[in-house]
Design a protein around this motif. Sequence first.
Motif, short mmCIF file in Angstrom:
data_model
loop_
_atom_site.label_atom_id
_atom_site.label_comp_id
_atom_site.label_asym_id
_atom_site.label_seq_id
_atom_site.Cartn_x
_atom_site.Cartn_y
_atom_site.Cartn_z
N UNK A 21 21.40 19.23 20.85
CA UNK A 21 21.79 18.40 21.98
C UNK A 21 23.18 17.82 21.78
N UNK A 22 24.01 17.92 22.81
CA UNK A 22 25.33 17.31 22.81
C UNK A 22 25.55 16.67 24.18
N UNK A 23 26.43 15.69 24.22
CA UNK A 23 26.81 15.09 25.49
C UNK A 23 28.25 15.45 25.76
N UNK A 24 28.47 16.09 26.89
CA UNK A 24 29.82 16.47 27.30
C UNK A 24 30.45 15.27 28.01
N UNK A 25 31.55 14.73 27.50
CA UNK A 25 32.21 13.62 28.20
C UNK A 25 32.56 14.01 29.63
N UNK A 26 33.11 15.22 29.78
CA UNK A 26 33.34 15.80 31.10
C UNK A 26 32.96 17.27 31.01
N UNK A 27 32.11 17.71 31.92
CA UNK A 27 31.73 19.12 32.00
C UNK A 27 32.39 19.71 33.24
N UNK A 28 33.18 20.75 33.04
CA UNK A 28 33.81 21.47 34.14
C UNK A 28 33.09 22.81 34.27
N UNK A 29 32.73 23.17 35.51
CA UNK A 29 32.01 24.41 35.75
C UNK A 29 32.70 25.18 36.86
N UNK A 30 33.08 26.41 36.57
CA UNK A 30 33.66 27.30 37.58
C UNK A 30 32.54 27.85 38.46
N UNK A 31 32.91 28.34 39.65
CA UNK A 31 31.94 28.98 40.54
C UNK A 31 31.23 30.14 39.84
N UNK A 32 31.92 30.79 38.92
CA UNK A 32 31.35 31.93 38.19
C UNK A 32 30.28 31.50 37.20
N UNK A 33 30.18 30.18 36.96
CA UNK A 33 29.21 29.67 36.00
C UNK A 33 29.81 29.36 34.63
N UNK A 34 31.05 29.76 34.41
CA UNK A 34 31.70 29.48 33.12
C UNK A 34 31.87 27.97 32.95
N UNK A 35 31.48 27.47 31.77
CA UNK A 35 31.48 26.03 31.52
C UNK A 35 32.51 25.65 30.46
N UNK A 36 33.05 24.45 30.63
CA UNK A 36 34.03 23.89 29.70
C UNK A 36 33.67 22.44 29.45
N UNK A 37 33.77 22.02 28.20
CA UNK A 37 33.62 20.61 27.88
C UNK A 37 35.01 20.05 27.62
N UNK A 38 35.34 18.97 28.30
CA UNK A 38 36.64 18.31 28.13
C UNK A 38 36.39 17.01 27.38
N UNK A 39 37.07 16.86 26.24
CA UNK A 39 36.85 15.69 25.39
C UNK A 39 38.18 15.19 24.83
N UNK A 40 38.18 13.96 24.38
CA UNK A 40 39.36 13.37 23.75
C UNK A 40 39.31 13.54 22.25
N UNK A 41 40.50 13.65 21.67
CA UNK A 41 40.60 13.58 20.21
C UNK A 41 41.02 12.15 19.88
N UNK A 42 40.94 11.82 18.62
CA UNK A 42 41.49 10.54 18.19
C UNK A 42 43.00 10.58 18.30
N UNK A 43 43.66 9.43 18.28
CA UNK A 43 45.11 9.39 18.46
C UNK A 43 45.89 10.20 17.43
N UNK A 44 45.40 10.31 16.21
CA UNK A 44 46.14 10.99 15.15
C UNK A 44 45.46 12.27 14.68
N UNK A 45 44.48 12.74 15.42
CA UNK A 45 43.72 13.92 15.00
C UNK A 45 43.71 14.96 16.11
N UNK A 46 44.86 15.54 16.38
CA UNK A 46 44.97 16.56 17.42
C UNK A 46 43.94 17.65 17.24
N UNK A 47 43.36 18.07 18.34
CA UNK A 47 42.45 19.21 18.40
C UNK A 47 41.14 19.01 17.64
N UNK A 48 40.84 17.78 17.26
CA UNK A 48 39.56 17.46 16.64
C UNK A 48 38.87 16.43 17.52
N UNK A 49 37.75 16.80 18.16
CA UNK A 49 37.10 15.86 19.07
C UNK A 49 36.70 14.57 18.36
N UNK A 50 36.86 13.46 19.06
CA UNK A 50 36.48 12.17 18.52
C UNK A 50 34.97 12.09 18.34
#
Length: 91
Positions: A21-50
């Motif tokens: 189980x995970x909680x997506x801060x923001x879930x984006x879903x295309x009409x095709x069904x493809x899903x994306x989770x949009x999340x923030x990183x910490x201020x000094x940790x680029x590309x590593x989800x907080x």
Amino acid sequence: QGLHGITFEPDVKLTVAGVGNVTAPILAVRKSGERFIIALSGPLTNDHPAEHSLTKLREHTNEPELIVVNELLVRGNLPFASRDIRQRLGV
């Protein structure tokens, strides 16, 4: 944002195979069904989800795809951060 062909939902609980189980801060879903989770990183940790559970997601699967945006970028230049996310979503 008024983007056609994609919907956004906040705080969506998902069960992901191999991760659990995970909680997506923001879930984006295309009409095709493809899903994306949009999340923030910490201020000094680029590309590593907080959120630690999302780090586990990245290590085990690419579905849904994880898009991580630096918190400082969002705070300092929201229009640029939004444009970057739209490009990464392909819209």
